[in-house]
Design an enzyme around this catalytic site. Structure first.
Site, short mmCIF file in Angstrom:
data_model
loop_
_atom_site.label_atom_id
_atom_site.label_comp_id
_atom_site.label_asym_id
_atom_site.label_seq_id
_atom_site.Cartn_x
_atom_site.Cartn_y
_atom_site.Cartn_z
N ASP A 198 0.72 -1.10 -0.08
CA ASP A 198 -0.05 0.07 0.15
C ASP A 198 0.95 1.47 -0.08
O ASP A 198 2.06 1.42 0.58
CB ASP A 198 -0.78 0.04 1.23
CG ASP A 198 -1.91 0.91 1.33
OD1 ASP A 198 -2.73 1.02 0.54
OD2 ASP A 198 -2.05 1.79 2.10
N GLU A 251 14.74 -15.46 0.18
CA GLU A 251 15.14 -16.56 1.12
C GLU A 251 14.08 -17.75 1.28
O GLU A 251 14.24 -18.74 1.92
CB GLU A 251 15.15 -16.08 2.67
CG GLU A 251 16.31 -15.00 3.03
CD GLU A 251 15.98 -14.27 4.14
OE1 GLU A 251 15.39 -14.72 5.04
OE2 GLU A 251 16.72 -13.26 4.55
C1 NOJ Z 1 -4.61 2.94 -0.87
C2 NOJ Z 1 -5.65 2.14 -0.48
O1 NOJ Z 1 -6.17 1.49 -1.61
C3 NOJ Z 1 -6.67 2.95 -0.06
O2 NOJ Z 1 -7.94 2.13 0.11
C4 NOJ Z 1 -6.29 3.52 1.29
O3 NOJ Z 1 -7.36 4.48 1.85
C5 NOJ Z 1 -4.87 4.40 1.15
N1 NOJ Z 1 -4.12 3.62 0.26
C6 NOJ Z 1 -4.46 4.51 2.50
O4 NOJ Z 1 -4.04 3.21 3.07
#
Ligand code: NOJ
Length: 534
Positions: A198, A251
């Site tokens: 993310d 690994e």
């Molecule tokens: C991207 C994620 O896909 C989204 O749903 C989220 O709100 C933001 N990153 C923050 O984590």
């Protein structure tokens, strides 16, 4: 082909109206049957759910809302029995403010090791009441929140590029780095095949946290570009982190992988995340953002293949996910150039039939391409967004933080329909659903489409089967000479023709393998894609 499961809206095992891991396990055969190779699950970790789980309070446990670690293990076993790989979401840019690290930071002194895990700074002005810099939250409002210190007085500020309940971690802190190495190992030891990372472009901030040159318009999907260099995004330091993680993945036996969620542009910047010693894949958001126009699509396909080939990484393709209006809704709107940030009552309502027709054509155009495709749950049913959701029911923090200017992402996150005549459309045993489903979902339920020739589900299943049989994912693309508003290419033994113009066109010779909609008098109608064999 990777299928994104949004756990709270896929299938509910215990009947509380929120999808869960046992629900997923119980429905995995439907995905194997569809022809999926891997599933990616959005977060199911312990979390107060301030951003639907992208606010993690314990990276190594399952939230009771979704089940237990034992349920997780059972799901992985079942998925692997069905030959489905399992990718989990990793949220390293920020934790929840309810994570023990952040609680400890609040309880500790400014300058303490506990505070150094996050980005705490003194405010500006004589009494420190002005935020440390001009950065905004991607969800709207300031990117800084001031805390009350132990003595009851207003104190330092902490950075949160998203909700105030999502404090950003400081990735220069060695303890943060070490904790995440352990988190990776924890899930790899449990048998996961990979991670979707993310906000992969956001972990490292420019030294000194300088002001943004121009106060950027807050947007959930922040884009960093070469031209407008931003102190928030795409800093060179992020690559050291992924090189470090790659060594850990290597690994482990088998093909463990990482895919970057990095909204960076141009694509040449994105390619830096998928070099041989970093991640294996990165989402192609330029493709997801491309309007329904032959010129735009051809151009993004060309540049995607070119930059990925230059670093030897597979190109990826994606049309929908849990952060954007579903493509079946976007393509039914008048303005096809900008994907709206949520649709609600009072907004232009999509033309459902046109949107679905174009969505089917767009999907077939995408699934013929070489590389790796990502699908978002429900698109195989042709689902649109819920575009008339009651605003009072909205849960996305964007709705409140934007001062009700952006409706946000609830519309694409509605529980998906399995059985047309069951309560809650078969989402779970009680009929409860955490968001109401729109009326249109009943006719699109999976049981209405299984085995029905021409249904969207059968179209996806056929396309995925042909894609596998012809090894299109591993193929190469060769453009065909076509009129401007037509896209034509050959990949292996399959010829793909998409008519994006407004007039029917004649088809080249060849055996018809699959069509996204019926042909008229052997002509390819507008908004239709065919696959042909020589
Ligand atoms: C991207 C994620 O896909 C989204 O749903 C989220 O709100 C933001 N990153 C923050 O984590």
């Amino acid at each position: 082909m990777v299928y994104q499961i949004y756990p709270r809206s896929f299938a509910d095992g215990n009947g509380n109206g929120v999808g869960d891991l046992p629900g997923i396990t119980g429905r995995l055969t439907a995905l194997a049957d569809l022809g999926v190779d891997a599933i990616w699950l959005s977060p199911f970790y312990r979390s107060p759910q301030a951003d639907a789980g992208y606010d993690v309070a314990d990276y190594c446990d399952v939230d009771p809302l979704f089940g237990t670690l034992t349920d997780f293990d059972a799901m992985v076993v079942r998925a692997h029995q069905l030959d489905l790989k399992v990718i989990v979401d990793l949220v390293p840019n920020h934790s929840s403010d309810e994570h023990p690290w952040f609680r400890a930071a609040l309880a500790a002194e400014p300058g303490s090791p506990e505070r150094r895990r996050y980005l705490f700074r003194d405010g500006k002005g004589p009494d420190g009441s002005i935020a440390p810099n001009n950065w905004s939250s991607m969800f709207g409002g300031s990117g800084w929140t001031r805390v009350t210190e132990a003595d009851g007085n207003p104190g330092q500020w902490y950075l949160h590029l998203f909700d105030a309940k999502q404090p950003d971690l400081d990735w220069t802190d060695p303890d943060v780095q070490e904790q995440f190495r352990n988190i990776l190992r924890f899930w790899l030891d449990r048998g996961v095949d990979g991670f979707r990372v993310d906000v992969a472009h956001g972990l490292v901030k420019a030294t000194g946290l300088p002001d943004e040159p121009a106060a950027a318009e807050p947007a959930v999907l922040a884009v960093a570009t070469d031209e407008v260099s931003s102190p928030l995004w795409d800093q060179d330091g992020v690559h050291e982190i992924y090189r470090d993680w790659r060594k850990i993945l290597d690994e482990y036996p088998g093909d463990r992988m990482m895919v970057a969620e990095a909204w960076v542009s141009p694509l040449s910047r994105l390619a830096r995340y998928v070099t041989a010693d970093e991640m294996q894949q990165a989402f192609n958001f330029e493709y997801l953002s491309a309007p329904w126009s032959a010129t735009a699509i051809r151009s993004v396909v060309d540049s995607s293949l070119e930059v990925n080939n230059s670093v030897g990484a597979p190109t990826t393709w994606v049309l929908s996910n849990h952060d954007v209006v579903r493509h079946a809704s976007w393509f039914g709107l008048t303005d096809l150039t900008v994907r709206p940030k949520g649709i609600g009552v009072g907004d232009e309502q999509p033309d459902a039939a046109l949107g679905l027709r174009r969505a089917r054509a767009a999907t077939m155009l995408m699934l013929g391409l070489p590389g790796s495709a990502y699908l978002y749950q429900g698109e195989e049913l042709g689902l649109p967004d819920h575009t008339t959701l009651d605003d009072d029911l909205r849960q996305d923090p964007i709705w409140t933080r934007s001062g009700h200017l952006q409706r946000g992402r609830d519309g694409c996150r509605v529980p998906i329909p399995w059985e047309s005549d069951a309560p809650g459309l078969g989402f779970g045993p009680t009929g409860k659903t955490w968001l109401p489903q729109p009326d249109s979902y009943a006719l699109l339920a999976r049981d209405r489409q299984v085995g029905v020739t021409g249904s969207t589900l059968e179209l996806y299943r056929s396309a995925l089967g042909l894609r596998r049989d012809h090894r299109l994912g591993q193929g190469t693309l060769e453009w065909l000479d076509t009129p401007q508003e037509v896209i034509g290419y050959r990949n292996s033994a399959v010829t793909v023709i998409a008519n994006i113009g407004d007039r029917p066109i004649p088809l080249p010779a060849g055996e018809l393998l699959l069509t996204s909609d019926e042909l008229t008098d052997s002509l390819l109608p507008p908004d239709t894609t065919v696959w042909l064999a020589p």
